[in-house]
Design a protein around this motif. Structure first.
Motif, short mmCIF file in Angstrom:
data_model
loop_
_atom_site.label_atom_id
_atom_site.label_comp_id
_atom_site.label_asym_id
_atom_site.label_seq_id
_atom_site.Cartn_x
_atom_site.Cartn_y
_atom_site.Cartn_z
N PHE A 88 -23.15 11.18 -25.73
CA PHE A 88 -22.08 11.83 -24.95
C PHE A 88 -21.53 13.00 -25.84
O PHE A 88 -20.72 12.83 -26.88
N LEU A 91 -18.03 14.52 -26.84
CA LEU A 91 -17.18 13.13 -27.69
C LEU A 91 -17.58 13.18 -28.97
O LEU A 91 -18.69 13.51 -29.48
N GLU A 95 -16.09 8.43 -31.02
CA GLU A 95 -15.74 7.92 -29.64
C GLU A 95 -17.12 7.52 -28.90
O GLU A 95 -17.07 6.37 -28.02
N VAL A 99 -17.63 3.96 -27.26
CA VAL A 99 -18.42 3.61 -25.93
C VAL A 99 -19.30 2.47 -26.05
O VAL A 99 -19.36 1.59 -25.19
N LEU A 102 -17.57 -0.93 -25.86
CA LEU A 102 -16.89 -1.30 -24.56
C LEU A 102 -16.90 -2.66 -24.29
O LEU A 102 -15.99 -3.36 -24.03
N LYS B 190 -8.59 3.67 -23.71
CA LYS B 190 -9.85 2.94 -23.51
C LYS B 190 -10.43 3.65 -22.01
O LYS B 190 -11.50 4.18 -21.71
N LEU B 193 -11.39 7.20 -22.35
CA LEU B 193 -12.76 7.39 -22.95
C LEU B 193 -13.77 7.05 -21.87
O LEU B 193 -14.66 7.88 -21.76
N VAL B 194 -13.39 6.06 -21.21
CA VAL B 194 -14.57 5.54 -19.99
C VAL B 194 -14.69 6.93 -19.03
O VAL B 194 -15.66 6.89 -18.71
N ARG B 196 -14.03 10.07 -19.67
CA ARG B 196 -14.86 11.35 -20.14
C ARG B 196 -16.24 10.79 -20.47
O ARG B 196 -17.02 11.76 -20.22
N ALA B 197 -16.77 9.53 -20.67
CA ALA B 197 -18.19 9.29 -20.82
C ALA B 197 -18.83 9.23 -19.65
O ALA B 197 -19.93 9.89 -19.54
#
Ligand SMILES: Nc1ncnc2c1ncn2[C@@H]1O[C@H](COP(=O)(O)OP(=O)(O)OP(=O)(O)O)[C@@H](O)[C@H]1O
Ligand SMILES: [Mg+2]
Lengths: 231, 314
Positions: A88, A91, A95, A99, A102, B190, B193-194, B196-197
């Motif tokens: 990514f 990022l 970050e 991910v 997650l 979170k 972040l999800v 943006r990813a």
């Protein structure tokens, strides 16, 4: 054990994989070799559920991976390092690792584990991923995947475009992970790397695994390499 | 370009006509800047909504202005039918309208956009269709009249040269607070972040367990909620009307193109530039000239910097 049984898969009307079968055992590195366009990356993506499987099945333990939507596949302990890394980019390193974490409820311990594995990433946690060097990017791609604490790790040409010292670092990392019982599926074009770390080599052509060789049966001048990779 | 009801209302309608003659340059400029700032603040909300949706989903939501209109219309219904004092009624609208519009937007995503596989061209046509459907629905159930919503409070701030609506200043503060919340959400949580990813690489995101369908529905809902929130802020200044979505849509597009598609920072800067220049130019010259200049600016940006001022090169 990951079992791929007679899968046919492709992109829309284009069939890339035809009736392809093979297995990957825990604690083993299974290398996949084949010419450009043989379908190696497509196979990886089919396992991840990113390419629809038209027939056949992909089984991991009791789970039928081919029936799952793509985002459920990593929940079964399958992690993926795509060809070209696919970080990514905008990022940060931290970050990107987040991910990777997650799917985990408590990720702190795992985060420390991957940062210990690649201390250079720890020094660059706030750096934007796209500004990392090629080698650092590959470390991050592997670290991000390992965050899932996978049973099966798919690595698609991780040494592509890297200098020798970086390639040996990745090789050592793969061998260390093998010790932990991980089943590794490694797409690799370099014969020397394959001979050093493979337990088993699956040779692909025409969208199928045409031949599987045990490490013990392979030497650098094996005709299999000429036949399937052209070296 | 049609005369803008949004800008008109922000400018205070006919009230300005009288003051203009009596005011000297300095105070007049101050007034123009104040009006421009109110406009910029509200525009930033609608434009960030549009920009988020485009950034994450690559969908150009032509119906964005109608989600804004729905927000205003729902605000009218809430304040009209809930037996609450004006301040409480308006506050209720500020919560209910964005939530309802978010739900409608999520439904639009799941029922229509998802089935089109988010194809960039098909979704443009589909959202054009949705634009008319929402507009006609509003005409049918709400009617053709413009209806006012009472402001939550009526304070005026008395400056040495003129009095200014305290509510308008509150609108600026509220818009800033909402934008700050969006920024914190995107960078610190979170869910952010999800999002943006997913924006960077939806396929790889799935390989890490991200349910892209849910992210898309959530993003579309958030975009709609921002438009609705902007409308609830504006509706005590401007009235709720079924055609009120046109101008915010146009201006949001201008802002998003100048700022760079998908760049939130660029969107904010561009909203400030467009809002302020619109406020100032409209007051000193004419609203039409302001729109002409904004459109010219878009043309210039498209020719010399197609990725927008802050957008990443494609
Ligand atoms: N998204 C796609 N749409 C259509 N065809 C595709 C797509 N991706 C790959 N292909 C085709 O599928 C075939 C296999 O591609 P794949 O990337 O799996 O090969 P590969 O073995 O990984 O090659 P390489 O060694 O170059 O990485 C190729 O003929 C390719 O053109
Ligand atoms: Mg490949």
């Amino acid at each position: 054990m990951l079992r791929v049984e007679g899968i046919t898969a492709g992109y829309g009307p284009v069939t890339v994989l035809r009736d392809l079968s093979f297995q990957a055992q825990p604690g083993q590195v299974t290398c996949i070799m084949g010419r450009n366009g043989a379908g190696k990356s497509t196979l990886m993506r089919a396992i991840m559920g990113l390419v629809p499987v038209q027939s056949g099945q992909i089984l991991l333990g009791d789970a039928a991976l081919h029936t799952l939507p793509a985002h459920k596949v990593p929940l079964h302990g399958v992690a993926y390092v795509p060809q070209g890394r696919r970080l990514f980019g905008p990022l940060t390193v931290a970050e990107n690792i987040d991910v990777g974490l997650l799917t985990r409820k408590k990720g702190l311990h795992r985060r420390e584990f991957v940062l210990d594995l690649f201390p250079r990433l720890r020094e660059r946690l706030d750096q934007v991923a796209s500004t990392l060097s090629g080698g650092e990017q590959q470390m991050l791609a592997i670290a991000r995947a390992l965050c899932l604490e996978p049973q099966v790790l798919l690595l698609d040409e991780p040494s592509e475009g890297l200098q020798p010292s970086m390639i040996s670092l990745i090789r050592e990392t793969v061998l260390r992970l093998r010790e932990t019982g991980l089943a590794t599926l490694l797409v690799e074009q370099r014969v020397d790397t394959v001979l050093r770390i493979a337990d088993k080599v699956a040779f692909m052509a025409h969208g199928r695994v045409e031949h599987v060789a045990e490490r013990a049966d392979l030497t650098a001048d094996s005709t299999l390499f000429q036949q399937f990779v052209g070296v | 370009m049609p005369h803008s009801p949004l800008a008109e209302a922000l400018r205070g309608g006919g009230w300005l006509g009288d003051t203009r003659a009596q005011m000297s340059f300095g105070p007049f400029l101050l007034l123009a800047v104040l009006e421009g700032t109110v406009m910029a603040a509200v525009l930033a909300l609608t434009a960030v909504g549009l920009s988020l949706v485009f950034g994450v989903m690559r969908v150009v939501n032509v119906a964005h202005g109608e989600l804004y209109m729905l927000g205003a219309v729902i605000a009218w219904f809430v304040t009209f039918y809930l037996p609450l004092p004006p301040a409480m009624g308006w506050l209720a609208a500020l919560i209910i309208a964005p939530l309802l519009v978010a739900a409608i937007a999520a439904l639009m995503d799941t029922l229509i956009l998802k089935r089109l596989n988010y194809d960039p061209e098909a979704t443009i046509v589909a959202t054009i269709g949705l634009l008319y459907m929402l507009q006609q629905a509003a005409l049918t159930f709400y009617g053709p009249d413009a209806r006012p919503v009472v402001a939550p409070f009526q304070w005026r701030i008395q400056l040495p040269w003129f009095g200014y609506s305290g509510y308008k200043l509150f609108v600026v503060a509220a818009a800033l607070a909402i934008l700050l919340a969006v920024w914190l959400f995107m960078t610190r949580t979170k869910a952010g972040l999800v999002m943006r990813a997913t924006q960077v690489d939806r396929e790889t995101a799935q390989a890490f367990g991200i349910n892209v369908d849910r992210v898309y529905a959530g993003t579309f809902a958030l975009g709609g909620a921002l438009a609705a929130a902007a409308a609830v802020l504006i509706v005590p200044i401007q009235q709720a009307h079924y055609l009120m979505g046109h101008d915010p849509l146009l201006l949001s597009f201008i802002v998003v193109i100048i700022g760079g598609l998908g760049s939130i920072r660029g969107t904010l800067v561009a909203a400030l530039v467009i809002g302020l220049s619109d406020g100032i130019i409209s007051m000193f010259f004419s609203p039409t000239l302001a729109k002409i200049i904004a459109t010219l600016l878009v043309a210039l940006v498209l020719v010399f910097r197609p990725q927008g001022l802050f957008g990443a090169r494609a």
